[in-house]
Design an enzyme around this catalytic site. Structure first.
Site, PDB file in Angstrom:
ATOM      1  N   GLU A  72     -11.100  -7.347 -49.119  1.00  0.00           N
ATOM      2  CA  GLU A  72     -11.976  -8.370 -48.536  1.00  0.00           C
ATOM      3  C   GLU A  72     -13.333  -8.341 -49.230  1.00  0.00           C
ATOM      4  O   GLU A  72     -13.842  -7.272 -49.574  1.00  0.00           O
ATOM      5  CB  GLU A  72     -12.146  -8.078 -47.043  1.00  0.00           C
ATOM      6  CG  GLU A  72     -13.080  -9.021 -46.311  1.00  0.00           C
ATOM      7  CD  GLU A  72     -13.352  -8.583 -44.882  1.00  0.00           C
ATOM      8  OE1 GLU A  72     -13.744  -9.446 -44.072  1.00  0.00           O
ATOM      9  OE2 GLU A  72     -13.178  -7.381 -44.561  1.00  0.00           O
TER      10      GLU A  72
ATOM     11  N   LYS B 168     -11.158 -16.899 -42.886  1.00  0.00           N
ATOM     12  CA  LYS B 168     -10.994 -15.893 -41.837  1.00  0.00           C
ATOM     13  C   LYS B 168     -11.219 -16.510 -40.464  1.00  0.00           C
ATOM     14  O   LYS B 168     -12.260 -17.124 -40.213  1.00  0.00           O
ATOM     15  CB  LYS B 168     -11.992 -14.757 -42.084  1.00  0.00           C
ATOM     16  CG  LYS B 168     -11.867 -13.568 -41.151  1.00  0.00           C
ATOM     17  CD  LYS B 168     -12.886 -12.500 -41.554  1.00  0.00           C
ATOM     18  CE  LYS B 168     -12.791 -11.258 -40.696  1.00  0.00           C
ATOM     19  NZ  LYS B 168     -13.794 -10.247 -41.108  1.00  0.00           N
TER      20      LYS B 168
ATOM     21  N   CYS C 134      -8.826  -8.916 -42.660  1.00  0.00           N
ATOM     22  CA  CYS C 134      -9.411  -7.810 -41.907  1.00  0.00           C
ATOM     23  C   CYS C 134      -9.249  -7.923 -40.385  1.00  0.00           C
ATOM     24  O   CYS C 134      -8.185  -7.646 -39.848  1.00  0.00           O
ATOM     25  CB  CYS C 134     -10.879  -7.670 -42.309  1.00  0.00           C
ATOM     26  SG  CYS C 134     -11.561  -6.020 -41.975  1.00  0.00           S
TER      27      CYS C 134
END
Length: 267
Positions: free
Chosen positions: A42, A108, A142
């Site tokens: 990431e 995300k 994540c």
């Protein structure tokens, strides 16, 4: 579905140094030969930062162009997230760069409020599923790993593997103090979704003095680790065989008893 060769690039990202990270990660990627897919951490060109003013680039900026060129040079698809400004917002955006020059991306969805990410970034509202060598792949970032409803696999009759996706991919900056949830949740997501799972984390210490233990891994559909990395800079390559996945889904079709629901991703 064919055997899929995937390389995990677990590096020590330089803080707020895009040029340095392009050199650093570029050298690591070029050590890989013959991979279909290379996965980077990431925000691998900046570190996990809320300084979006200094670190955000656009989709037509230098770093996306670099990923596209590196994919073309190596013949491998590259996946990793960047800090991207698009319109009036900044996104933690996973870039999927194919050797033929095409791009796809996933923003995300779940923003890590404990670090203030939700105050600096916009969240995505659509899952991305990409195809490579017959595999359907779900790229995620994540903190998304903690949200099983968003990640729930579903039945898809027209897909070779019979489900929405065959491999879930997580790129991360997941600090050492929370390494046990990272390791546990990678396994849980594989088991419950009847899919392979890959998680690629970073190592070293970032500009906020947070340490990272790596723990990048490849998990099979019954939760067994095919690859587990330690806290060092490392590149490892694994061949994913679709046969055990398809056989497991055939003999243990838990998807048939799953609850049906819909997701409101507008909030």
């Amino acid at each position: 579905m064919q055997t899929l060769t995937v390389s995990l690039v677990q590096g020590a990202t330089r803080w707020h140094d895009a040029a340095g990270n392009r050199d650093y990660y570029g050298a690591m990627v070029r050590r890989v030969a013959g991979s279909d897919l290379v996965v980077l951490p990431e925000t691998f060109l900046s570190g996990f930062t809320n300084d979006t003013l200094s670190n955000a680039e656009t989709m037509d900026g230098e770093s996306v162009a670099w990923m596209r060129a590196l994919a073309a040079d190596t013949g491998a698809t590259l996946a990793g997230s960047l800090v991207i400004r698009d319109g009036g917002s900044v996104y933690n955006r996973l870039i999927w760069a194919s050797p033929d020059g095409t791009l796809a991306y996933y923003d995300k969805r779940h923003l890590f409020r404990m670090a203030g990410e939700h105050t600096r970034y916009g969240g995505g509202n659509q899952r991305l599923i990409v195809e490579l060598k017959g595999w359907r792949i779900l790229p995620q970032v994540c903190y998304d790993l903690r949200f099983p409803v968003w990640l729930r696999n579903g039945r898809r009759e027209d897909a070779p593997g019979g489900m929405d996706y065959d491999l879930a991919l997580f790129v991360a900056n997941w600090p050492t103090p929370r390494r046990q949830p990272w390791r546990t949740l990678l396994r849980a997501r594989a088991i419950e979704n009847l899919a392979y799972v890959i998680g690629v984390n970073r190592v070293g210490v970032d500009g906020n003095q947070l340490p990272y233990a790596g723990d990048s891994a490849v998990i099979d559909p019954v939760g067994e680790a095919l690859v587990e990395l330690g806290p060092q800079e490392q590149v490892v390559t694994v061949n994913l065989d679709p046969a055990p996945l398809l056989a497991h889904r055939e003999r243990f079709p838990a998807w048939m008893d799953a609850d049906r629901f819909s997701i409101d991703a507008s909030g």
